[in-house]
Design an enzyme around this catalytic site. Structure first.
Site, mmCIF file in Angstrom:
data_model
loop_
_atom_site.group_PDB
_atom_site.id
_atom_site.type_symbol
_atom_site.label_atom_id
_atom_site.label_comp_id
_atom_site.label_asym_id
_atom_site.label_seq_id
_atom_site.Cartn_x
_atom_site.Cartn_y
_atom_site.Cartn_z
ATOM 1 N N ASN A 9 -59.492 39.204 31.116
ATOM 2 C CA ASN A 9 -59.444 39.344 29.531
ATOM 3 C C ASN A 9 -58.308 40.267 29.296
ATOM 4 O OD1 ASN A 9 -59.766 39.560 26.854
ATOM 5 N ND2 ASN A 9 -61.913 40.853 27.210
ATOM 6 N N LYS A 11 -56.885 40.926 26.115
ATOM 7 C CA LYS A 11 -57.030 41.488 25.066
ATOM 8 C C LYS A 11 -55.851 41.272 24.380
ATOM 9 C CE LYS A 11 -60.522 44.367 27.108
ATOM 10 N NZ LYS A 11 -61.529 45.578 27.083
ATOM 11 N N HIS A 107 -67.415 39.146 22.591
ATOM 12 C CA HIS A 107 -66.925 40.320 23.085
ATOM 13 C C HIS A 107 -67.466 41.504 22.396
ATOM 14 C CE1 HIS A 107 -64.452 43.333 25.213
ATOM 15 N NE2 HIS A 107 -64.312 42.736 25.937
ATOM 16 N N GLU A 109 -65.895 44.096 21.635
ATOM 17 C CA GLU A 109 -64.796 44.601 20.604
ATOM 18 C C GLU A 109 -65.025 43.654 19.284
ATOM 19 O OE1 GLU A 109 -61.581 44.516 23.427
ATOM 20 O OE2 GLU A 109 -62.534 46.268 24.317
ATOM 21 N N GLU A 179 -71.504 43.255 29.767
ATOM 22 C CA GLU A 179 -70.353 44.324 29.748
ATOM 23 C C GLU A 179 -71.037 45.340 28.801
ATOM 24 O OE1 GLU A 179 -66.325 42.250 30.161
ATOM 25 O OE2 GLU A 179 -66.669 42.565 28.136
ATOM 26 N N GLY A 185 -63.179 50.031 29.283
ATOM 27 C CA GLY A 185 -61.836 50.399 29.179
ATOM 28 C C GLY A 185 -61.947 52.089 29.181
ATOM 29 N N SER A 224 -64.453 48.124 33.452
ATOM 30 C CA SER A 224 -63.710 48.846 34.257
ATOM 31 C C SER A 224 -64.084 48.503 35.729
ATOM 32 C CB SER A 224 -64.237 50.526 34.364
ATOM 33 O OG SER A 224 -63.808 50.894 33.064
HETATM 34 P P1 PGA Z 1 -61.901 46.760 31.150
HETATM 35 O O1 PGA Z 1 -62.094 45.674 30.282
HETATM 36 O O2 PGA Z 1 -62.156 46.099 32.678
HETATM 37 O O3 PGA Z 1 -60.748 47.245 30.728
HETATM 38 O O4 PGA Z 1 -62.919 47.887 30.977
HETATM 39 C C1 PGA Z 1 -63.145 44.521 30.355
HETATM 40 C C2 PGA Z 1 -63.496 43.828 29.273
HETATM 41 O O5 PGA Z 1 -63.839 44.073 28.171
HETATM 42 O O6 PGA Z 1 -63.876 42.498 29.380
#
Ligand code: PGA
Length: 265
Positions: A9, A11, A107, A109, A179, A185, A224
């Site tokens: 992903n 983003k 997601h 976000e 998630e 992140g 992460s």
């Molecule tokens: P990250 O993001 O690996 O940077 O923590 C994962 C995601 O949001 O899909």
């Protein structure tokens, strides 16, 4: 060895040139590793999810590398209506027209920054299934919810909302991604036991909700995931793969995640 789903992903990262560079690097790294090439499309399934503006570049670049390297392309969001006055939105048929096979839905976000509700997300899941675009449905709790012992209530609510009215055949086509919001992140991944516990609970709930005890269910873990924690997380039996953010932006670190799991040099 079980099949691993490795989804990236991106983003709001990666313009068209960077996207082309990623594919070129990825293709080169795959063809120069017989061990990797041997598993591509068999025990390893990869997909990347660029921003809308880089989807065409990704589709074009994928044609210049070995077909097995990144067979699937997805978007990070879509809208459930077919067309019309929805400024800023992108429809499912537009995504399919660009070569997308998958789309991330719900997601965290989108839920937290852009206020997407369980109800809106459920409409998107249904619209994707109707159009044969694979929804990668994300769910997970915040830190406050985990600390308040609400993890199972929250993920159950999110799954119930998404699956309401969906048949077993439809539920099976969804790729699920657990998630935990506090792990995204932040560099602070869930432990393998924490991730396993929620993924196992989710698989059982999905099967219970659809009344299909034997249904194959694919659940990814995201938050992460990096080369150095990949082996532990991906070895858990309820975890079928990883939805990777930061570490998916470079072909090398993205592929290292699978290599670390599979013990490929
Ligand atoms: P990250 O993001 O690996 O940077 O923590 C994962 C995601 O949001 O899909």
């Amino acid at each position: 060895m079980k099949k691993i789903y490795l989804y990236g992903n991106w983003k709001m990262n990666m313009n068209q040139e960077e996207t082309e560079g990623f594919y070129k690097d990825f293709g080169q790294q795959v063809v120069s590793s017989p061990a990797l090439l041997g598993v591509m499309g068999k025990s390893l399934e990869t997909a990347v999810f660029p921003p809308f503006t880089s989807l065409a570049a990704a589709e074009g670049a994928s044609k210049n590398i070995d077909k097995r390297a990144v067979p699937f392309l997805g978007a990070q969001n879509t809208y459930f209506e077919a067309k019309g006055a929805f400024t800023g939105e992108v429809s499912i048929s537009m995504l399919k027209n660009l070569g997308c096979t998958h789309v991330i839905i719900g997601h965290s976000e989108r839920r937290t920054i852009f206020g997407e509700s369980d109800d809106l997300i459920a409409k998107k899941v249904k619209a994707c299934l109707d159009a044969a675009l694979v929804p990668v449905f994300c769910f997970g709790e915040t830190l406050a919810e985990r600390e308040g012992n609400k993890t199972f209530d929250v993920v159950s609510r999110q799954l119930r909302a998404a699956l309401s009215g969906r048949s077993p055949g439809e539920a099976e086509k969804i790729v699920y991604a657990y998630e935990p919001v506090w792990a995204i992140g932040t560099g602070k991944s869930a432990t393998s036991d924490e991730a396993q516990e929620v993924c196992a609970h989710s698989k059982k709930l999905i099967r219970d909700l659809t009344g299909s005890a034997e249904m194959p269910v694919v659940v990814l873990y995201g938050g992460s995931v990096k080369p150095d924690n990949a082996k532990e997380l991906l070895s858990m039996d309820a975890i079928d793969g990883a939805l990777v953010g930061g570490a998916s932006l470079k072909a090398d670190s993205f592929l290292q995640i699978y290599k670390a799991y599979a013990g490929i040099e």
